[in-house]
Design a protein around this motif. Structure first.
Motif, PDB file in Angstrom:
ATOM      1  N   ASN A 274      22.485 -17.084   9.083  1.00 32.68           N
ATOM      2  CA  ASN A 274      23.203 -17.929   8.121  1.00 32.68           C
ATOM      3  C   ASN A 274      24.673 -17.570   7.936  1.00 32.68           C
ATOM      4  OD1 ASN A 274      21.038 -19.612   7.376  1.00 32.68           O
ATOM      5  ND2 ASN A 274      20.218 -18.062   5.995  1.00 32.68           N
ATOM      6  N   VAL A 275      25.024 -16.309   8.125  1.00 29.63           N
ATOM      7  CA  VAL A 275      26.343 -15.862   7.663  1.00 29.63           C
ATOM      8  C   VAL A 275      27.276 -15.391   8.776  1.00 29.63           C
ATOM      9  CG1 VAL A 275      27.573 -14.308   6.077  1.00 29.63           C
ATOM     10  CG2 VAL A 275      25.339 -15.238   5.431  1.00 29.63           C
ATOM     11  N   VAL A 276      26.800 -14.571   9.723  1.00 28.45           N
ATOM     12  CA  VAL A 276      27.746 -14.017  10.709  1.00 28.45           C
ATOM     13  C   VAL A 276      28.352 -15.152  11.535  1.00 28.45           C
ATOM     14  CG1 VAL A 276      26.475 -11.823  10.838  1.00 28.45           C
ATOM     15  CG2 VAL A 276      26.077 -13.564  12.570  1.00 28.45           C
ATOM     16  N   PRO A 277      29.574 -14.969  12.036  1.00 31.05           N
ATOM     17  CA  PRO A 277      30.298 -16.077  12.670  1.00 31.05           C
ATOM     18  C   PRO A 277      29.675 -16.561  13.979  1.00 31.05           C
ATOM     19  CG  PRO A 277      31.551 -14.027  12.811  1.00 31.05           C
ATOM     20  CD  PRO A 277      30.389 -13.749  11.926  1.00 31.05           C
ATOM     21  N   PHE A 278      29.862 -17.859  14.242  1.00 30.24           N
ATOM     22  CA  PHE A 278      29.498 -18.450  15.527  1.00 30.24           C
ATOM     23  C   PHE A 278      30.582 -18.117  16.549  1.00 30.24           C
ATOM     24  CE2 PHE A 278      27.429 -21.241  12.408  1.00 30.24           C
ATOM     25  CZ  PHE A 278      26.138 -21.314  12.911  1.00 30.24           C
ATOM     26  N   VAL A 279      30.284 -18.324  17.826  1.00 31.51           N
ATOM     27  CA  VAL A 279      31.270 -18.026  18.878  1.00 31.51           C
ATOM     28  C   VAL A 279      32.536 -18.863  18.706  1.00 31.51           C
ATOM     29  CG1 VAL A 279      29.564 -17.267  20.570  1.00 31.51           C
ATOM     30  CG2 VAL A 279      30.188 -19.666  20.488  1.00 31.51           C
ATOM     31  N   THR A 280      32.377 -20.060  18.141  1.00 34.90           N
ATOM     32  CA  THR A 280      33.540 -20.954  17.977  1.00 34.90           C
ATOM     33  C   THR A 280      34.476 -20.512  16.859  1.00 34.90           C
ATOM     34  OG1 THR A 280      32.103 -22.344  16.614  1.00 34.90           O
ATOM     35  CG2 THR A 280      32.422 -22.994  18.918  1.00 34.90           C
ATOM     36  N   GLU A 281      34.032 -19.589  16.013  1.00 39.38           N
ATOM     37  CA  GLU A 281      34.850 -19.151  14.868  1.00 39.38           C
ATOM     38  C   GLU A 281      35.638 -17.879  15.156  1.00 39.38           C
ATOM     39  OE1 GLU A 281      32.502 -20.389  10.930  1.00 39.38           O
ATOM     40  OE2 GLU A 281      31.300 -19.145  12.257  1.00 39.38           O
ATOM     41  N   MET A 282      35.433 -17.297  16.316  1.00 39.99           N
ATOM     42  CA  MET A 282      36.056 -16.015  16.635  1.00 39.99           C
ATOM     43  C   MET A 282      37.350 -16.203  17.431  1.00 39.99           C
ATOM     44  SD  MET A 282      34.306 -13.792  15.157  1.00 39.99           S
ATOM     45  CE  MET A 282      35.010 -12.332  15.910  1.00 39.99           C
ATOM     46  N   PRO A 283      38.249 -15.190  17.400  1.00 34.45           N
ATOM     47  CA  PRO A 283      39.472 -15.278  18.217  1.00 34.45           C
ATOM     48  C   PRO A 283      39.142 -15.521  19.684  1.00 34.45           C
ATOM     49  CG  PRO A 283      39.583 -13.413  16.705  1.00 34.45           C
ATOM     50  CD  PRO A 283      38.193 -13.953  16.611  1.00 34.45           C
ATOM     51  N   LYS A 284      39.985 -16.290  20.352  1.00 37.55           N
ATOM     52  CA  LYS A 284      39.721 -16.648  21.750  1.00 37.55           C
ATOM     53  C   LYS A 284      40.135 -15.500  22.665  1.00 37.55           C
ATOM     54  CE  LYS A 284      40.984 -21.404  20.570  1.00 37.55           C
ATOM     55  NZ  LYS A 284      41.471 -21.050  19.216  1.00 37.55           N
ATOM     56  N   PRO A 285      39.307 -15.159  23.670  1.00 36.27           N
ATOM     57  CA  PRO A 285      39.699 -14.128  24.643  1.00 36.27           C
ATOM     58  C   PRO A 285      40.804 -14.653  25.560  1.00 36.27           C
ATOM     59  CG  PRO A 285      37.637 -15.142  25.304  1.00 36.27           C
ATOM     60  CD  PRO A 285      37.977 -15.720  23.966  1.00 36.27           C
ATOM     61  N   ALA A 286      41.559 -13.740  26.149  1.00 30.56           N
ATOM     62  CA  ALA A 286      42.630 -14.130  27.073  1.00 30.56           C
ATOM     63  C   ALA A 286      42.244 -13.782  28.502  1.00 30.56           C
ATOM     64  CB  ALA A 286      43.929 -13.421  26.695  1.00 30.56           C
ATOM     65  N   ASP A 287      42.674 -14.615  29.454  1.00 34.37           N
ATOM     66  CA  ASP A 287      42.448 -14.291  30.862  1.00 34.37           C
ATOM     67  C   ASP A 287      43.559 -13.352  31.345  1.00 34.37           C
ATOM     68  OD1 ASP A 287      44.674 -15.871  31.211  1.00 34.37           O
ATOM     69  OD2 ASP A 287      43.687 -17.410  32.407  1.00 34.37           O
TER      70      ASP A 287
END
Length: 718
Positions: A274-287
């Motif tokens: 219910n609470v911990v962030p989804f992958v879409t809510e996290m900072p984006k990785p860089a290539d």
């Protein structure tokens, strides 16, 4: 199995010190989600996580294990990581491909060095963290004391979501200050009874609830305003505030569990869902080009392969994260690292060795495939036209080395192939064919790490090996100027050999003035510099080759041959056969023969003149010195200091850092050979250290004498 979308996926790393109970907790999580019908245990060797033979043999996790759980309409991808510091590479990999860390703490032993190390990595990677206080039913469990230690180590962002009514064998109930309910279990655990908070706990629970509300409100201006107006928040509002606080690392929630008896596990799972962030809510990785790559299902398909295992009856299993786009079975992709094409013939979602076939995975999800032709750990596979390439996992430097060889020399090539494969599985096993030491050196994070490697080679690959002390890469140099000349003359029938070289050598340092005048045995030697070459040596340091020849005593065409002769001796120093460094050589005179002079003659003359001069130039042996940092409990400080001083360490500083003492020292590599084992023995496994190359320094006179005698004995024997 349902195909979950990016906004329904959460990736979690299960972390903690050795013995904190991660594998048992993983088993309870899988049971609560219905993935398994019966919980296994470590003693019986039937857990989902520890299924490799070496893990069953040693009774602890060696590899990270990927598993998934479908829970509350979400997909939770969890990577259960080994707790031993020797296998830290798996934890670092997991943290890089997941979004949230669950750090498990044994409430009997509190914050250990391993916990500190893991938290430091989450800090470096800026990952959200929550804590699972485990083994609250243990004899020595002390919740309040461990909370104090956590605040001392991790700061005041520690926030209690739950607290136990009592600790120790009587533990069977806790207060949840988010739900404001009491959870109570029967002796066998499992489904709890959810009750109102008892009167004698209401004041404490209300105070902790208020602290949690304030911590949640601090992460969102709208929530803060509502809190000021109403003095409280709803449960959903608190969840939203906590989620935002997790993402910014401004809140570290603490949960109570007994993984062994399955108490509190389902409630923690509800929080994860219910609470911990989804992958879409996290900072984006860089290539590698610095471009941020969003987990966009409509973006180009790009997979990052973060783990490889070799499993019985299957072969290579390759684990990947979908960085962008979506992937279907049967798709052809381009390997950006190796230039080859790969077909993803089969895809699975995995729970240890349980594999569930799936036809599609979308951005942010984690899966596995088998029998790829040419994919290695760390490779990126893309659809045509996509240029993404990822290389974001950085591993710590090795701390333990051994020379490795097969018992039967005929198996050398087979061993080399096995070691290459092992490195693919675990990049923290570093393999080096050392030309200098004439040994194959395998480096790792500790003695257990290398012992595991040996067990696997001997039991899985049926190849007997031996470990030996690695030779030390000493260096040789000089401390004063010296002069020598050498005539190489050989006549045998036809054309002979003739070359004579006169040279002066001296120690080299950066910025030294050009050579001018030298005096040896009351005779003065004036240098006329015509040309200077600076050779940066592969092994460190420099050779400066100065042409001071006048009057054509040696023709210019023979100077490269003389330089080759000098390099012969630089590569095999006269004292111990080690590499020499930081020498300036002035060739100022010599003789030629119109017929017999040739390149080999001047190469030999240069080499022998250099050897003679080197021995008269105050030769010294240099040894590699490492910067060592040791984290140790205060009660073991004296023992560790004493041991370091016995290893010729120079203590550079000491400090207290988050509940542990930190010692900074410079230590010769020779003395670090078995340090990880010794430190573990001295402190009962409660310490940790790092080591990094610093410089080469002169060895003490007594050590040099021993090295010279040892080398002389080897030469005599040969």
């Amino acid at each position: 199995m349902k195909v979950y979308q990016s906004h329904e996926i959460k990736n979690i790393a299960l972390l903690g010190s050795k013995g904190s109970g991660k594998t048992t907790l993983a088993e309870a999580m899988l049971y609560e989600c219905g993935v398994i019908k019966r919980r296994g245990n470590i003693d019986s060797g039937n857990t989902v996580s520890d299924y490799f033979p070496v893990e069953k043999e040693y009774g602890y996790s060696v590899f990270s294990t990927v598993f998934y759980a479908e829970f509350l309409g979400k997909k939770l991808n969890v990577i259960d990581c080994p707790g031993s510091d020797d296998f830290i590479g798996s934890a670092i990999t997991a943290l890089n491909v997941t979004d949230t860390g669950v750090i498990v703490i044994d409430s009997q032993y509190g914050v250990e060095v391993g916990t500190q190390n893991i938290f430091r990595y989450t800090e470096n990677l800026n990952k959200p963290v929550l804590f699972a206080m485990n083994q609250l039913d243990g004899e020595k469990a002390d919740y309040d004391k461990v909370i104090e230690e956590m605040r001392e180590s991790f700061g005041n962002k520690i926030v209690k979501i739950q607290y136990p009514i009592s600790c120790g064998p009587s533990f069977n109930a806790m207060i949840d200050v988010l739900k404001m309910k009491m959870y109570k279990w029967k002796d066998e655990g499992g489904e709890p009874e959810i009750l109102d908070i008892p009167d004698n706990e209401k004041d404490k629970a209300a105070e902790l609830h208020q602290q949690l509300v304030e911590a949640a409100a601090e992460n969102d201006e709208t929530l803060m305003e509502k809190f000021f107006e109403q003095g409280s928040l709803s449960e959903d509002e608190m969840r939203e505030g906590i989620r935002k606080g997790l993402i910014t690392r401004s809140i570290f929630p603490v949960f109570c569990v007994s993984a062994l008896r399955d108490m509190g596990v389902r409630r923690m799972m509800e929080f994860l869902g219910n609470v911990v962030p989804f992958v879409t809510e996290m900072p984006k990785p860089a290539d590698t080009a610095g471009n941020e790559v969003a987990p966009d299902v409509n973006g180009p398909t790009s997979l990052y392969f973060f783990k490889t295992t070799v499993e019985p009856h299957i072969g290579e299993v390759s684990y990947f994260k979908v960085m962008s786009g979506k992937i279907h079975e049967g798709e052809d992709l381009q390997n950006m690292n190796r230039g080859s094409k790969e077909r993803i013939a089969q895809m699975f979602c995995v729970c240890g060795q349980i594999r569930t076939k799936i036809e599609e995975l979308v951005a942010g999800d984690i899966g596995a495939t088998v029998k790829l032709k040419d994919v290695r750990t760390g490779n990126t596979l893309n659809e045509k036209g996509c240029e993404y390439k990822f290389d974001f996992i950085k591993y710590p430097d090795p701390k333990f080395q051994r020379a490795i060889k097969p018992v039967n020399e005929a198996d050398a090539e087979k061993l080399s192939e096995i070691l290459t494969r092992m490195h693919e599985e675990d990049p923290t096993w570093v393999i080096e064919q050392s030309k200098e030491l004439k040994q194959t050196i395998v480096s790792g994070q500790g003695e257990f790490h290398l012992r595991t490697l040996k067990w696997r080679i001997e039991n899985n690959d049926k190849l007997q090996i031996v470990y030996e002390e690695p030779r030390i890469p000493y260096r040789e140099t000089i401390t004063k100027a010296a002069r020598a000349d050498y005539r190489h003359k050989k006549q045998s029938g036809g054309a002979g050999q003739f070359g004579e070289v006169h040279l002066i050598i001296e120690p080299y340092y950066e910025g030294m003035p050009a050579p001018d005048t030298y005096r040896f045995n009351n005779q003065e030697y004036k240098m006329n510099v015509r040309d200077t070459q600076t050779i940066d040596l592969e092994w460190g340091g420099k050779l400066i080759f100065v042409n001071c020849i006048v009057g054509g005593a040696i023709e210019a065409r023979f100077l490269p041959a003389i330089l080759k002769g000098l390099m012969d001796r630089m590569e095999q120093g006269p004292l111990t056969g080690s590499y020499a460094r930081d020498v300036r050589v002035c060739v100022y005179d010599g003789k030629m023969h119109p017929v017999d002079s040739n390149e080999i003659s001047f190469r030999l003359a240069g080499r022998n003149a250099f050897s003679e001069a080197f021995k008269n130039a105050g030769p010294k042996i240099l040894e590699p010195i490492y910067d060592v940092e040791v984290w140790v409990p205060a009660d073991k400080m004296g023992d560790v200091m004493s041991d370091l001083q016995g290893r010729r360490a120079i203590i550079m500083g000491m400090s207290s850092e988050k509940g542990f003492e930190k010692i900074i020292a410079k230590v010769p590599l020779k003395e670090m050979s078995s340090y990880s084992t010794a430190l573990s023995s001295i402190t009962g496994g409660r310490s940790s250290f790092t080591m990094k190359y610093s410089s080469y320094e002169l060895v003490p006179a007594d050590v040099q004498e021993k090295l010279l005698k040892a080398y002389e004995a080897i030469q005599t024997a040969e």
